[in-house]
Structure formats: structure tokens, C-alpha cells
Write an enzyme that holds these catalytic residues in place. Structure first.
Site, short mmCIF file in Angstrom:
data_model
loop_
_atom_site.label_atom_id
_atom_site.label_comp_id
_atom_site.label_asym_id
_atom_site.label_seq_id
_atom_site.Cartn_x
_atom_site.Cartn_y
_atom_site.Cartn_z
N SER A 132 -23.88 -36.45 -0.21
CA SER A 132 -23.33 -35.64 1.21
C SER A 132 -24.48 -35.75 2.03
CB SER A 132 -22.73 -34.53 1.26
OG SER A 132 -22.73 -33.79 2.07
N TYR A 145 -23.56 -25.66 -2.68
CA TYR A 145 -23.18 -27.03 -2.40
C TYR A 145 -24.37 -28.01 -1.73
CZ TYR A 145 -20.42 -30.68 -0.12
OH TYR A 145 -19.73 -32.02 0.34
#
Length: 257
Positions: A132, A145
Site C-alpha cells: 500500500s 496497518y
């Protein structure tokens, strides 16, 4: 004919990747913990097969890889796409939540790629790990995350260094992509009063992105298909950012834009 395994293949980016690879003529196995979305993706394409499994479970993934070998004669590529969890700052992250976020974002890729290395080495195949933009930057209050997605890039480099004679390994770092998971984040923004609805929330979060919009899942899928294909034969250990240009923006100069 190629055979690919896509984890987290039941929704969003994973489903789009599976569909793109199948459209290109490959046999695709989608895996994940929830059978329902996997079956839905598989029912929409004759070349996609669902094999539910928890990607943090080595034995479960070993069975998936073995079954693929028995049915298809080998494995040509893995897309480690499973992820999620970890939406709190460090001070509000419990031990359990920390372990859960690292399991979802890092362990899934570690276990899946480890179990697939043997067949991939035999076929000279490839691995694409979906990280990401959060693997390169830090968003607010997303400690688990962010750390998990950063660690994925270390995993890619370690795999590329150790197994490069036999397996190509690369990472993709998407920015905002319009998926069910991202929709939930947009709804959170709406609830906080930051936008009137989901569409305007996407417009808000991509306001300073040079392309000015979120990606479609199919656009990420196209990049993954390229990395697994022959045109990327000399691309190895790379991190390909697919974020509409968000990573090039100099934040301190936004006021001058």
C-alpha cells in the site's frame, strides 16, 4: 497455460486481479477465509476456482498449494493480496489488536509465499505482494496497518534476494482504490463531518492527488498482470507505486497549489 493463486481474492483488488488474470487465459485460484465472496467471484468466471483457507495457517496454505499442484500440474504465480486491520494509533492498540493487524497484513503474505516457493521455483514463476502507499508513508491512527504494509516491502526484498535465481518477486503499492474496504473508510469520514457522502469523501481524499481521483480495482489488476507476465521478465525486487502520483506531492507546499 498459467496457474495463479490470489489470496484475499473474494473482494476489491483481489477479485479484480483474479478476474484480469482469468480473462488473460490463466487458471486462477482465489483464497480467503470467507467462502461466500470467493464463490461469488468464482461463479462469475469459468477459469476461477475458490479454495477457502486462512492465509496465516501454514498447514492450510500447504494444502491449497498441494491441491493446486494435483489439479493443475504446477503453480506459475502468487498474488499475496490478503490484508486489513490495524486502524488505531500505538497508544490505543492492544496486544491482541497488534497481533491481529500483523497477521492480516504481514503473516498472510509470509506464510503464502513460503508455502508456494517450491512449486514456483520449479515453474520459474513470480510473486506479487500487494502492499500500500501506507507501506511508504504513515496515515494518522493506523499503526498496525502502516507497520504491516512497511514490513511487506522488507519481505519482498528478502524473498527477491534469497530466491531470485528461481522466482521473481515484486511489490505493488496502491493509493486510494475504490473498494468495499475503502468505502467503509469514506463512510467514517462522512460520519465525522468531513464529507457529505461517499462520492464527495473520495473527492476529498484525492483532492491533492495529481490525477485527482481514486483508482479502479481493475487498474491495479493491470499492473499486477504486467508484473507476472513476460514483459516484466527483468523486473525483480521492485516496489511499483500505483497511486495516481500521490507519493510525489510535497506536502509542505500544498498551500501554494
Amino acid at each position: 497455460m498459467s496457474t495463479y493463486l490470489v489470496t484475499g481474492g473474494g473482494t476489491g483488488i483481489g477479485a479484480a486481479i483474479a478476474t484480469r488474470l482469468a480473462d488473460d487465459g490463466a487458471d486462477v485460484i482465489v483464497s480467503g477465509r470467507r467462502r461466500e465472496p470467493l464463490d461469488e467471484v468464482a461463479s462469475a468466471h469459468p477459469r476461477i476456482v475458490a479454495m477457502p483457507a486462512d492465509a496465516t495457517d501454514g498447514e492450510a496454505m500447504r494444502r491449497v498449494v498441494a491441491t493446486i499442484g494435483e489439479r493443475y500440474g504446477g503453480l506459475d504465480g502468487v498474488v499475496a493480496n490478503a490484508g486489513g486491520h490495524g486502524y488505531d494509533p500505538v497508544g490505543r492498540t492492544s496486544d491482541e489488536a497488534w497481533r491481529s493487524s500483523l497477521d492480516a497484513n504481514l503473516t498472510t503474505a509470509f506464510v503464502t509465499t513460503r508455502e508456494a516457493l517450491g512449486p514456483l521455483a520449479e515453474s520459474g514463476g513470480g510473486i506479487v505482494v500487494v502492499s500500500s502507499l501506507s507501506g511508504l508513508r504513515a496515515a494518522p491512527e493506523t499503526a498496525g496497518y502502516t507497520v504491516g504494509k512497511h514490513a511487506l516491502l522488507g519481505l519482498v526484498r528478502s524473498l527477491a534476494r534469497d530466491y531470485g535465481r528461481h522466482v521473481r518477486v515484486n511489490a505493488v503499492c496502491p493509493g486510494w482504490v475504490r473498494t468495499p474496504m475503502a468505502d467503509e473508510e469514506m463512510r467514517t469520514l462522512v460520519e465525522r463531518g468531513g464529507a457529505a457522502d461517499v462520492d464527495s469523501a473520495y473527492a476529498t481524499v484525492t483532492r491533492d492527488v495529481p490525477l485527482g481521483r481514486p483508482a479502479r480495482p481493475e487498474e491495479i489488476a493491470g499492473v499486477v498482470a504486467f508484473l507476472l507476465g513476460p514483459d516484466a521478465a527483468y523486473v525483480h525486487g521492485a516496489t511499483l507505486v500505483v497511486d495516481g502520483g500521490a507519493h510525489i506531492v510535497d506536502v509542505p507546499t500544498l498551500a501554494f497549489g
